[in-house]
Motif scaffolding. Structure first.
Motif, PDB file in Angstrom:
ATOM      1  N   ILE A 163     -34.963  -6.363 102.213  1.00 13.69           N
ATOM      2  CA  ILE A 163     -34.353  -7.118 101.116  1.00 13.69           C
ATOM      3  C   ILE A 163     -34.618  -6.372  99.816  1.00 13.69           C
ATOM      4  CG2 ILE A 163     -34.299  -9.320  99.896  1.00 13.69           C
ATOM      5  CD1 ILE A 163     -35.337 -10.643 102.411  1.00 13.69           C
ATOM      6  N   ARG A 164     -33.566  -5.973  99.155  1.00 16.56           N
ATOM      7  CA  ARG A 164     -33.696  -5.196  97.929  1.00 16.56           C
ATOM      8  C   ARG A 164     -34.266  -6.044  96.791  1.00 16.56           C
ATOM      9  NH1 ARG A 164     -33.598   0.000  99.591  1.00 16.56           N
ATOM     10  NH2 ARG A 164     -31.882   0.333 101.058  1.00 16.56           N
ATOM     11  N   THR A 165     -34.929  -5.397  95.871  1.00 16.11           N
ATOM     12  CA  THR A 165     -35.470  -6.103  94.712  1.00 16.11           C
ATOM     13  C   THR A 165     -34.347  -6.726  93.883  1.00 16.11           C
ATOM     14  OG1 THR A 165     -36.703  -5.817  92.668  1.00 16.11           O
ATOM     15  CG2 THR A 165     -35.449  -3.936  93.430  1.00 16.11           C
ATOM     16  N   ASN A 166     -34.631  -7.872  93.319  1.00 18.28           N
ATOM     17  CA  ASN A 166     -33.627  -8.528  92.470  1.00 18.28           C
ATOM     18  C   ASN A 166     -34.150  -8.781  91.062  1.00 18.28           C
ATOM     19  OD1 ASN A 166     -35.471 -10.540  92.823  1.00 18.28           O
ATOM     20  ND2 ASN A 166     -34.019 -12.088  93.556  1.00 18.28           N
ATOM     21  N   SER A 167     -35.282  -8.150  90.712  1.00 18.02           N
ATOM     22  CA  SER A 167     -35.856  -8.429  89.392  1.00 18.02           C
ATOM     23  C   SER A 167     -36.213  -7.146  88.649  1.00 18.02           C
ATOM     24  CB  SER A 167     -37.091  -9.309  89.548  1.00 18.02           C
ATOM     25  OG  SER A 167     -38.046  -8.667  90.375  1.00 18.02           O
ATOM     26  N   ALA A 193     -41.043  -1.924  93.002  1.00 18.16           N
ATOM     27  CA  ALA A 193     -40.020  -2.956  92.993  1.00 18.16           C
ATOM     28  C   ALA A 193     -40.620  -4.287  93.415  1.00 18.16           C
ATOM     29  CB  ALA A 193     -38.881  -2.577  93.937  1.00 18.16           C
ATOM     30  N   ILE A 194     -40.173  -5.356  92.826  1.00 19.70           N
ATOM     31  CA  ILE A 194     -40.643  -6.683  93.201  1.00 19.70           C
ATOM     32  C   ILE A 194     -39.453  -7.592  93.470  1.00 19.70           C
ATOM     33  CG2 ILE A 194     -42.789  -6.497  91.893  1.00 19.70           C
ATOM     34  CD1 ILE A 194     -41.518  -8.188  89.711  1.00 19.70           C
ATOM     35  N   TYR A 195     -39.700  -8.648  94.251  1.00 15.96           N
ATOM     36  CA  TYR A 195     -38.658  -9.616  94.587  1.00 15.96           C
ATOM     37  C   TYR A 195     -39.039 -10.964  93.989  1.00 15.96           C
ATOM     38  CZ  TYR A 195     -34.986 -11.979  97.181  1.00 15.96           C
ATOM     39  OH  TYR A 195     -33.865 -12.691  97.505  1.00 15.96           O
ATOM     40  N   SER A 196     -38.075 -11.637  93.401  1.00 13.92           N
ATOM     41  CA  SER A 196     -38.309 -12.924  92.745  1.00 13.92           C
ATOM     42  C   SER A 196     -37.446 -13.991  93.399  1.00 13.92           C
ATOM     43  CB  SER A 196     -37.978 -12.832  91.253  1.00 13.92           C
ATOM     44  OG  SER A 196     -38.108 -14.087  90.636  1.00 13.92           O
ATOM     45  N   GLU A 198     -36.705 -17.340  96.226  1.00 16.34           N
ATOM     46  CA  GLU A 198     -36.845 -17.691  97.642  1.00 16.34           C
ATOM     47  C   GLU A 198     -36.237 -16.600  98.524  1.00 16.34           C
ATOM     48  OE1 GLU A 198     -35.638 -21.327 100.725  1.00 16.34           O
ATOM     49  OE2 GLU A 198     -35.280 -21.500  98.562  1.00 16.34           O
ATOM     50  N   ILE A 199     -36.955 -16.218  99.588  1.00 14.17           N
ATOM     51  CA  ILE A 199     -36.429 -15.232 100.526  1.00 14.17           C
ATOM     52  C   ILE A 199     -35.239 -15.835 101.265  1.00 14.17           C
ATOM     53  CG2 ILE A 199     -36.960 -13.851 102.563  1.00 14.17           C
ATOM     54  CD1 ILE A 199     -38.401 -12.901 100.098  1.00 14.17           C
TER      55      ILE A 199
END
Length: 259
Positions: A163-167, A193-196, A198-199
């Motif tokens: 899942i690519r980062t979205n933030s 990279a970070i994810y923000s 709900e998965i």
């Protein structure tokens, strides 16, 4: 990769190390255990259960051979090619002196997901195993319980989805905590990279995009393990208490290759 909770079978530590995942169960096959009971203790237990029991211990106690002849058979069938066949037999060889117990198991399942590159199924597996137990009680206060098992399991790669980062990208130039960690040498210099939020649910992601093995061009083979275990538990009852000796030998051959 060392587990924080010890895993034992009949008092013998079989805790394993795993480089790719947490947990310590690579040297145990629960399908072959013929469990009499499961004991769980929490908190530091290293004095009684060894160096792995920092957070507690899980002990599987296997059944003793029965005093009278008995047998059992089981068959489980499910969707996605799932099957599990099991046979067990137990009884006396010399009444009240020597008894035996044997278990045979074979299992299979296809998995639930297909990867895009080759269309192969992910998350399935198959295996076969056999175990045997002898209980020798020459006197009322002396016993020897010997147990051996061998199992050969293979597993397809697990379904994974990147899942690519979205933030956006954070690094040591815009994050003080990262800058301190880089300065201390805890992590290397570079972007993170970070994810923000709900998965996403797995069903909304589509097929996993696993790459084929760059060496063979075919799908990664996944993992397999062949394990042989032998143990001897001796107990001697006296007026002063019980003296117990635990002896164990384990030989495990584990491989894992996946995207």
């Amino acid at each position: 990769g060392r587990a924080n909770a010890a895993v034992l079978v009949d008092g013998i530590d079989v805790t394993s190390e795993a480089l790719g995942s947490s947990g310590g169960g690579m040297l145990i096959s629960t399908r072959l255990l013929d469990v009499e009971r499961i004991e769980v203790v929490r908190g530091p237990q290293s004095v009684q259960y060894g160096r792995s029991a920092f957070a507690g211990a899980i002990q599987y106690v296997t059944k003793d051979p029965s005093a009278e002849p008995e047998g059992s058979a089981g068959l489980e069938i499910g969707s996605h090619g799932r099957s599990d066949v099991r046979f067990a037999i137990s009884g006396p060889v010399v009444k009240d002196v020597l008894g035996f117990r044997a278990t045979v198991n074979r299992w299979h399942e296809d998995g639930y997901y297909r990867e895009q590159a080759k269309g192969t199924l992910l998350g399935g597996g198959e295996g076969v195993g056999i175990s045997g137990t002898l209980l020798f009680t020459p006197t009322q206060n002396l016993s020897f319980k010997a147990r051996t098992e061998y199992f050969d399991d293979s597993y397809a790669p697990e379904a994974q989805y990147l899942i690519r980062t979205n933030s956006g990208l954070i690094n040591e130039t815009n994050n003080a905590a990262l800058a301190a960690a880089v300065a201390a040498g805890v992590i290397g210099k570079g972007g993170y990279a970070i994810y923000s939020g709900e998965i996403p649910d797995a069903g909304s992601l589509g097929q996993p995009r696993h790459s084929p093995d760059p060496i063979t061009g075919r799908p990664f083979r996944g993992g397999d393990r062949q394990v042989f275990r032998a143990s001897l538990v001796s107990a001697y009852e006296t007026n002063f208490g019980q003296f117990t000796s635990w002896t164990g030998y384990t030989q495990g051959d584990n491989h894992n290759r996946q995207d």
